[in-house]
Design an enzyme around this catalytic site. Structure first.
Site, mmCIF file in Angstrom:
data_model
loop_
_atom_site.group_PDB
_atom_site.id
_atom_site.type_symbol
_atom_site.label_atom_id
_atom_site.label_comp_id
_atom_site.label_asym_id
_atom_site.label_seq_id
_atom_site.Cartn_x
_atom_site.Cartn_y
_atom_site.Cartn_z
ATOM 1 N N CYS A 398 0.837 -1.194 0.000
ATOM 2 C CA CYS A 398 0.000 0.000 0.000
ATOM 3 C C CYS A 398 0.880 1.256 0.000
ATOM 4 O O CYS A 398 1.457 1.612 -1.010
ATOM 5 C CB CYS A 398 -0.970 -0.038 1.176
ATOM 6 S SG CYS A 398 -2.336 1.134 1.055
ATOM 7 N N HIS A 525 -3.403 -5.347 0.223
ATOM 8 C CA HIS A 525 -2.824 -5.851 1.473
ATOM 9 C C HIS A 525 -2.860 -7.384 1.464
ATOM 10 O O HIS A 525 -3.821 -7.994 1.952
ATOM 11 C CB HIS A 525 -3.602 -5.320 2.671
ATOM 12 C CG HIS A 525 -3.427 -3.863 2.933
ATOM 13 N ND1 HIS A 525 -2.523 -3.374 3.854
ATOM 14 C CD2 HIS A 525 -4.027 -2.778 2.376
ATOM 15 C CE1 HIS A 525 -2.570 -2.056 3.868
ATOM 16 N NE2 HIS A 525 -3.475 -1.667 2.977
ATOM 17 N N GLU A 527 -1.424 -9.442 3.298
ATOM 18 C CA GLU A 527 -1.325 -10.048 4.629
ATOM 19 C C GLU A 527 -2.673 -10.486 5.175
ATOM 20 O O GLU A 527 -2.748 -11.399 6.009
ATOM 21 C CB GLU A 527 -0.660 -9.069 5.618
ATOM 22 C CG GLU A 527 -1.466 -7.827 5.963
ATOM 23 C CD GLU A 527 -1.210 -6.639 5.062
ATOM 24 O OE1 GLU A 527 -1.458 -5.498 5.485
ATOM 25 O OE2 GLU A 527 -0.766 -6.862 3.922
#
Length: 567
Positions: A398, A525, A527
């Protein structure tokens, strides 16, 4: 629907989220379908506008919900896909009640906490508990509800009352209460103190809820006489007193509960012993033991704004852990405050500046996570420049991606004032701009949120290969600013390739530097969708690239430079 309610007492931060997730894991291992709900008593509608220092990271769901980080634990532990409605806040409840009041749904009655707020809470729980989250049809067998905060907090009182009413309405065989409490050890004598838990349980019972199980947090295993004392004064059978003591890693917690037969106690309370099977947790056992026995590690430089609180980047840390385990390595995360890398800090705080740079140069790879605001941006740019020029594996997420583009525009294209409009609205070279449909007047739920599709522009790139040569990937987003499409021609002409774009082709999603072994930036993102045993592709790529860089560093110190370049 069967409900397992997890409450907390004495102090906050005892690990109710991990305990609730682990209960779900054990019940799922018994062959049951499990869903989860997190109740946060704060007045915010959601976690979207809360500072990471205040509440940890904001976890983003597929549907764009900005929720509490505990929902990330639920998704990782249970391997489910939750919705924004699985996170209940006081703000959401009051908002829904007031909207009904404005429409006249209450037929002129006086709107009160009881029954209107409590009814809204019960209705919300029963509605959301029936939503399938595991990809199968029909509702789950058990809903695990975690009530945030501690018993006695004034803001949680309406939820306590609603849950008391829920337990009465669904019946004794459909409701199980697990109370998480602290067993401290005071003084040199080392005696385990039960009084705080006794008071917490007494207060819970005074509010109309009686715990069926106690999950006692402590540094060391509970002594037998401590359990006997808790049983006598808290009216909980000794067999239902669980000890969740400190363990080497959180993957041991479901095993800890299984070894104490927590599933038997919960299943007996919920009248599910006839339909459940013995828990199968070999995968969890193997994962926990594997991590405990790892000896080699990889040093990862995490350059960010909120490094003072690791929960600010919880999902990033978990994704690194998943990737490292897959590579048989232990993650050694070196937290670097981005501002310590900046030139100004060399004068103001020279020791911190020197230590930050020493840490950065010692790392096998560099990761710059997401964030908002201009604090520390100069330091992040310096970290990205260091990684680019020294061929150190780099992953920008990001803001980290935007940083890499800004740095490249300044250092390679010579655009010294290239910047993001977020940091400099007057920049003559806006390489990162405010997204067209964004709002500059409202903060909550105005970003580009949720799961979006990214199309690979070429199969001949690192990212596409890491995603198993897929034509596209779907990842979760949370951002207001994006790379300026008008600058793409100049950037790509200099070697920075945008290998992933959205379906319109105007939003840049993945950037790679062709002349670098691993220099990747992503607007999304990754994750948030990483799972134990199924690590995020890009995090796995970063760790694999880091292991190669470690080998290169090893040989660089022992052989001639020409060999290294050929290798």
């Amino acid at each position: 629907m069967k409900y397992v309610l997890v409450t907390g007492g004495v102090v906050s931060g005892l690990g109710k989220g991990v305990t609730a997730s682990s209960i779900g894991v054990v019940l799922k291992a018994c062959g049951l379908r499990v869903t989860s709900i997190k109740i946060d008593p704060y007045l915010n509608t959601d976690a979207g506008t809360m500072s990471p220092f205040e509440h940890g990271e904001v976890f983003v769901l597929d549907d764009g919900g900005e929720v509490d980080l505990d929902l990330g634990n639920y998704e990782r532990f249970l391997d489910v896909t939750l919705t924004r409605d699985n996170n209940i806040t006081t703000g959401k409840i009051y908002q829904s009640v007031l909207e009904k009041e404005r429409k006249g749904d209450y037929l002129g009655k006086t709107v009160q906490v009881v029954p209107h707020i409590t009814d809204a809470i019960k209705d919300w729980i029963e509605r959301v508990a029936a939503i399938p989250v595991d990809g199968k049809e029909g509702p789950a067998d058990v809903c695990v509800i975690e009530l945030g905060g501690t018993v006695g907090d004034i803001e949680s009182m309406p939820f306590i009352e609603a849950l008391r009413q829920l337990s009465f309405s669904v019946g004794q065989d459909h409701f199980c209460l697990v109370h998480v409490s602290l067993i401290p050890v005071l003084g040199v004598v080392g005696e385990q103190k039960t009084k705080p838990t006794q008071h917490s349980v007494r207060e819970l019972r005074a509010l109309g809820l009686t715990p069926h199980l106690l999950a006692c947090r402590s540094a060391q295993p509970l002594l037998e006489n401590t359990k006997q004392k808790l049983s006598q004064f808290c009216h909980v059978p000794v067999g239902n007193i669980l000890n969740v003591h400190d363990v080497p890693n959180i993957w041991h917690v479901p095993l800890l509960l299984r070894n104490q037969n927590a599933h038997d106690s919960i299943l007996r309370q919920l009248d599910l012993l006839r339909v459940a099977t013995p828990p199968v947790l070999e995968e969890w056992n193997q994962r926990a033991e594997t991590f405990d026995n790892l000896t080699n590690s990889v040093r990862i430089a995490m350059v960010g704004k909120y490094v003072g609180l690791s929960d600010s980047y919880l999902s990033v840390v978990k994704a690194l852990l998943h990737a490292c385990i897959a590579c048989s390595l232990k993650p050694s995360v070196d937290w670097i405050a981005a501002s310590d890398l900046e030139d100004e800090s060399e004068t103001l705080t020279p020791e911190a500046h020197a230590a930050a740079w020493e840490t950065l140069r010692s790392a096998a790879c560099v990761l710059v996570p997401g964030g908002f605001g201009d604090r520390g941006v100069k330091g992040m740019i310096l970290a990205a420049k260091y990684a680019r020029e020294n061929k150190v594996p780099y992953l920008g997420i990001c803001l980290g991606m935007q940083i890499s583009v800004i740095e490249f525009a300044r250092s390679v294209l010579g655009l010294e004032r290239a910047n993001s409009e977020e940091f400099d609205e007057e920049t003559p070279n806006p390489v990162v701009i405010f997204m067209p449909e964004g709002s500059k007047t409202h903060m909550g739920s105005t970003m580009r949120l949720g799961c979006r599709r990214t199309l690979f522009q070429t199969p001949n790139c690192i990212s596409a290969k890491l995603y198993h040569n897929s034509e596209y990937v779907e990842e979760r987003h949370r951002h207001r600013y994006e790379v300026n499409p008008e600058m793409i021609g100049m950037l790509e002409g200099a070697g920075l390739k945008f290998v992933g774009k959205d379906e319109s082709g105007k939003r840049m999603e993945i950037v790679e530097l062709q002349s670098h072994p691993f220099y990747v930036g992503v607007q999304f993102h990754p994750e948030f969708k990483s799972r134990p045993g199924r690590p995020s592709a890009l995090f796995l790529g970063l760790i694999l690239a880091a292991t190669v860089s470690i080998v290169l560093l090893y040989y660089t110190r022992r052989t001639d430079r020409g060999f290294i370049e050929d290798w």
